[in-house]
Design a protein around this motif. Sequence first.
Motif, PDB file in Angstrom:
ATOM      1  N   HIS A 219     -27.122   7.902  72.653  1.00  0.00           N
ATOM      2  CA  HIS A 219     -27.817   7.588  73.903  1.00  0.00           C
ATOM      3  C   HIS A 219     -28.540   8.828  74.410  1.00  0.00           C
ATOM      4  N   ASP A 231     -24.034  15.828  76.996  1.00  0.00           N
ATOM      5  CA  ASP A 231     -23.851  14.369  76.989  1.00  0.00           C
ATOM      6  C   ASP A 231     -25.140  13.695  77.463  1.00  0.00           C
ATOM      7  N   ASN A 232     -26.040  13.289  76.577  1.00  0.00           N
ATOM      8  CA  ASN A 232     -25.922  13.327  75.159  1.00  0.00           C
ATOM      9  C   ASN A 232     -27.265  13.682  74.523  1.00  0.00           C
ATOM     10  N   GLU A 263     -27.039   4.102  78.692  1.00  0.00           N
ATOM     11  CA  GLU A 263     -25.640   4.080  78.258  1.00  0.00           C
ATOM     12  C   GLU A 263     -24.723   4.381  79.434  1.00  0.00           C
ATOM     13  N   GLU A 264     -25.182   5.297  80.271  1.00  0.00           N
ATOM     14  CA  GLU A 264     -24.331   5.805  81.349  1.00  0.00           C
ATOM     15  C   GLU A 264     -24.051   4.775  82.447  1.00  0.00           C
ATOM     16  N   ASP A 291     -22.031  11.111  70.153  1.00  0.00           N
ATOM     17  CA  ASP A 291     -22.031  11.225  71.620  1.00  0.00           C
ATOM     18  C   ASP A 291     -21.203  12.433  72.042  1.00  0.00           C
TER      19      ASP A 291
HETATM   20 ZN   LIG Z   1     -22.283  10.028  76.519  1.00  0.00          ZN
END
Ligand SMILES: [Zn+2]
Length: 420
Positions: A219, A231-232, A263-264, A291
């Motif tokens: 992501h 991240d990330n 994604e988050e 990730d």
């Molecule tokens: Zn992540």
Amino acid sequence: MTICGNREFALLKKIGFVRVSGSQEEKKAAQILLDEIQSIGFEGKEETFTVTDTFHTEGTLKVLEPYEKTYTVTCYRCCGSTPNEGVTAGFAYIEDMLEANLVGIEGKLVLVQGRMTPELYQKLLKAKVAGYLTFSGTIEDKEEETDLPTPIMRERLTKFGLMPALNIRAKDAMELVRDRASMVHFTAKSAAETLESRNVVVTVPGTEMPEQIIAFGAHFDSVPFSTGVYDNGAGSVILMELLRYFKEHAPKRTLRFMWYGSEEVGLLGSKAYVEAHREELEPYQLMINVDVAGAILGTDSAIVSAEQSLVDYTDYLFKQAGMAVKVKQDIYSSDSIPFADAGVPAINFCRFGAPGTAFIHDRRDTLSFLSAESLEKTTEKILLFSQQMINAGVLPVPRTIPQNIVEKIDEYLFKEKKEK
Ligand SMILES: [Zn+2]
């Protein structure tokens, strides 16, 4: 060609800005990835999907009795709004859901602690509170060094009805209770919008077994206030370096590289991908997800959401190569979940920073604890594993998900569904 940490680090710097789900910056980061893909000699494509969120919220909070003081608060995304002139209300602190705490809270702004659960949310609606207040951080936080998040009120709550919600610093929450705030005035302005998010996808056709697909995923979005390089962004640039490698070394099987947005906020990019391509997942033999990486101090892990035989295989492979990678069978809260849920075996590569030396999900996620050398080392490990899979005469991964992993995924996704 060889893997080049400096090149990875340079790209990481390029995408190292806040790039939240559905934002213009997320779109900009996708464009940087697309440009990079093109410079390598491939044509990437963008697949868009919608998310429900908003960047426009406003909230205020002033204590009227027994003292007067205005506090800094944020208003939840996608929560209910007060009338423009705001609401004057009593104030109550409810420690938990015990009935004794819920007596006499009608019409009040209530301070709650911890994560709002659908159960408590429904009780607050039923009790007709004026709204609720959560708090973030620790009482040790220095105001100038910590950001006050603007949390999102998710559909698992809003489906029961809307309610105004604000967020305050932990130290201020404690002050409200300690100084016995009893009457407040507050405003909350928030409205959900439909925003566009995106995945970036590129395919490298296989030379000998093009009908079999090995997928790579990472992501590229971040949370607010975070440049999200550890991240990330790190996983994103590792994928790019692997793409570059396989341009020079044509793979026997087809590769599909995917960079996911959103994604988050709940694995929305990978979920959208799996949903949009559900009928085309049969050829996917394995999903390799990356990730978090790049931490100077830390350990490399491979978390295998597949049969035990792949765990053993991976463990032996790295031992044989003299590469330190902790291998275990489990699920990992990232974009491998929707694929494994759809029956595609997955492996997650993560470099977990040593405690106290690596941070995620706030403004401390910066390049300061990452290095080109660390990125390069982790990439080489992922490359070793990937090559074995991609060019295997017979793929050593059974295309099944073992029952214990199925149960963990169900529990992970069911929790979400249940809370919905
Ligand atoms: Zn992540």
